[in-house]
Design a protein around this motif. Structure first.
Motif, short mmCIF file in Angstrom:
data_model
loop_
_atom_site.label_atom_id
_atom_site.label_comp_id
_atom_site.label_asym_id
_atom_site.label_seq_id
_atom_site.Cartn_x
_atom_site.Cartn_y
_atom_site.Cartn_z
N PHE A 66 -17.00 2.09 4.45
CA PHE A 66 -16.88 3.53 3.76
C PHE A 66 -17.10 3.41 2.09
N SER A 67 -18.71 2.34 1.86
CA SER A 67 -19.27 1.98 0.94
C SER A 67 -19.45 3.99 0.11
N SER B 265 1.00 -1.43 0.28
CA SER B 265 -0.06 0.02 0.46
C SER B 265 0.62 1.53 0.17
N VAL C 84 -8.77 -6.27 -1.43
CA VAL C 84 -8.18 -5.07 -0.69
C VAL C 84 -8.49 -4.88 0.47
N PHE D 293 -7.64 4.33 -0.69
CA PHE D 293 -8.07 5.41 -0.97
C PHE D 293 -8.93 6.32 -0.60
N THR D 294 -8.93 5.93 0.58
CA THR D 294 -9.52 7.50 1.75
C THR D 294 -8.30 8.15 1.49
N SER E 135 -7.86 -3.01 5.46
CA SER E 135 -8.06 -2.34 5.80
C SER E 135 -7.51 -1.38 5.29
N PHE F 158 -15.19 -2.44 1.59
CA PHE F 158 -15.95 -1.66 1.29
C PHE F 158 -16.79 -1.35 2.36
N ILE G 235 -7.90 0.19 2.09
CA ILE G 235 -8.83 1.20 1.93
C ILE G 235 -8.65 2.36 2.55
#
Length: 181
Positions: A110-111, A42, A70, A78-79, A72, A105, A75
């Motif tokens: 987070f979706s 990541s 993916v 992406f955040t 956490s 997600f 994720i």
């Protein structure tokens, strides 16, 4: 066209666990992801995407059809990208998200923060319409009851999400219609 011709130095560092191919469509950068994102890769993933944003791309479309896992930590990447591009008046869209990746997600909650579309055309349309139509703005936020458990829920925009009570996956379209799955 090579990645380095789109974003100079993008391929200086690579990782075989996550392949990224770049393509420009309209004013958006489409990133085709193949492999997985976890704790080990990541950091490199973040470095490469930040390089693209610093090269002037603030509209990112992540094509996730080849992304099979993916974590956490992924994720979280992406955040971080979402926060970065929003600070530059941009946004990001995830497309072709595999069900098991989408579930991560959703499980982490987070979706609802991400624009998740089915395909590239929908993602391009999202950016063309600056995110939502005038009709959608009058419909949302929408308060409704879960069709399974009757829990009162609120949707701020169209998309997929999970009921906070019974954990059923729901979808709401741009007209405010609620569906299972």
């Amino acid at each position: 066209m090579s990645n380095d011709s789109i974003v100079q130095g993008f391929d200086l560092e690579k990782d075989d666990s996550l392949k990224i191919n770049l393509h420009v469509r309209d004013e958006a950068l489409v990133l085709y992801l193949t492999g997985y994102i976890d704790t080990y890769n990541s950091n490199l993933f973040q470095k490469r995407i930040v390089k693209a944003v610093n090269a002037g791309f603030n509209k990112l479309i992540f094509q996730c059809g080849g992304l099979n896992y993916v974590s956490s930590t992924g994720i979280g990447s992406f955040t971080a990208f979402l926060k970065l591009v929003k600070g530059k008046n941009g946004d990001l869209v995830l497309i072709d998200v595999q069900p098991k990746v989408f579930e991560v997600f959703q499980l982490l909650g987070f979706s609802k923060f991400f624009n998740i579309k089915r395909n590239l055309d929908e993602a391009i349309e999202f950016f063309s319409n600056t995110g939502s139509s005038a009709a959608e703005k009058t419909i949302f936020p929408k308060i409704f009851k879960c069709p399974i458990c009757s829990k009162k829920l609120k949707a701020s925009k169209s998309g997929r999400f999970r009921c906070s009570e019974c954990k059923t996956i729901l979808a709401i379209d741009k007209t405010g219609q609620v569906f299972l799955g």
